[in-house]
Design a protein around this motif. Structure first.
Motif, PDB file in Angstrom:
ATOM      1  N   PRO A 209       0.661  -1.185  -0.086  1.00 46.45           N
ATOM      2  CA  PRO A 209      -0.176  -0.058   0.098  1.00 46.45           C
ATOM      3  C   PRO A 209       0.950   1.285  -0.164  1.00 46.45           C
ATOM      4  CG  PRO A 209      -0.962  -1.607   1.642  1.00 46.45           C
ATOM      5  CD  PRO A 209       0.203  -2.144   1.127  1.00 46.45           C
TER       6      PRO A 209
ATOM      7  N   ALA B  15       3.418   1.924  -1.645  1.00 49.52           N
ATOM      8  CA  ALA B  15       4.143   1.635  -3.119  1.00 49.52           C
ATOM      9  C   ALA B  15       5.685   1.295  -3.044  1.00 49.52           C
ATOM     10  CB  ALA B  15       4.090   2.775  -3.843  1.00 49.52           C
TER      11      ALA B  15
ATOM     12  N   SER C 235      -5.426  -0.947  -2.236  1.00 51.58           N
ATOM     13  CA  SER C 235      -5.638  -1.028  -3.616  1.00 51.58           C
ATOM     14  C   SER C 235      -4.802  -0.531  -4.442  1.00 51.58           C
ATOM     15  CB  SER C 235      -7.369  -0.662  -4.131  1.00 51.58           C
ATOM     16  OG  SER C 235      -7.163   0.871  -3.730  1.00 51.58           O
ATOM     17  N   GLY C 236      -3.931   0.417  -3.964  1.00 47.43           N
ATOM     18  CA  GLY C 236      -2.728   1.013  -4.473  1.00 47.43           C
ATOM     19  C   GLY C 236      -2.535   2.524  -4.200  1.00 47.43           C
ATOM     20  N   PHE C 237      -1.209   2.872  -4.250  1.00 52.31           N
ATOM     21  CA  PHE C 237      -0.848   4.085  -3.737  1.00 52.31           C
ATOM     22  C   PHE C 237      -1.522   5.272  -4.537  1.00 52.31           C
ATOM     23  CE2 PHE C 237       2.399   7.530  -3.035  1.00 52.31           C
ATOM     24  CZ  PHE C 237       2.321   7.607  -1.938  1.00 52.31           C
TER      25      PHE C 237
END
Length: 189
Positions: free
Chosen positions: A81, A83, A135-137
């Motif tokens: 999370p 990155a 779900s992502g940075f």
């Protein structure tokens, strides 16, 4: 062979061995190169192994080396999370320093594993910009906050909340050094 540093020791040596006010551009890169070249030279001095050392910070005409993808191929988990690739032992408190290319095959080590596996991700709730997500940075959210909030310019609440490797957490000065170094890259698209 990927070369990295984990925890505070490498940076502490950099601070101790760098002359105050030497004014050289990128003193950490210079220190990294000298340290890696010395260790590799010492290690391979009596061998017939041909080698080349590549650094993530050296600009060249060659393609950019995808260190995170190489890390995945070496058995480290993908970016979490934050990155960042979270090391199972060092958490987010480590960095790639170099790639050692050998003309002989080296025996593979055991896969490191995914530092985020099984984690409840307290880093997500700790980010005041809501940039850290499972779900992502969201880089634009992080950059917007860093440009406005003093606390986010030289520190990262989400990184500090990572449960992996808390004993290796960078000191305040070390974290501020890296956060300040990344500020010129901070922009909102």
């Amino acid at each position: 062979m990927l070369i990295g540093s984990g925890g505070r020791e490498f940076f502490d040596r950099f601070v101790a061995e760098t002359l105050p006010g030497d004014g050289a551009p990128d003193p950490l890169d210079r220190f990294t190169r000298a340290t890696v070249d010395r260790v590799v030279g010492d290690t391979l001095a009596l061998s017939t192994v041909g080698h080349r050392v590549l650094f993530p910070f050296v600009k060249s005409d060659a393609p950019v080396i995808p260190f995170q993808r190489l890390g995945r191929a070496a058995g480290l988990g993908g970016p979490g999370p934050l990155a960042l690739q979270i090391h199972p032992e060092y958490g987010p408190w480590w960095a790639y320093r170099a790639l050692l290319v050998l003309d002989h095959e080296a025996p593979p080590g055991p896969p490191l594993g995914d530092g985020c596996a099984g984690c409840d991700a307290p880093c997500v709730a700790a980010c005041p910009a809501h940039a850290v997500r499972v779900s992502g940075f969201v880089i634009d959210a992080c950059h917007a906050r860093r440009l406005q909030a003093e606390a986010c310019r030289l520190s990262c609440a989400a990184r500090i909340r990572c449960v992996r490797g808390p004993q290796h957490q960078y000191g305040e000065g070390q974290l501020a050094f890296f956060m300040a170094a990344s500020m010129p890259l901070t922009r909102v698209r």
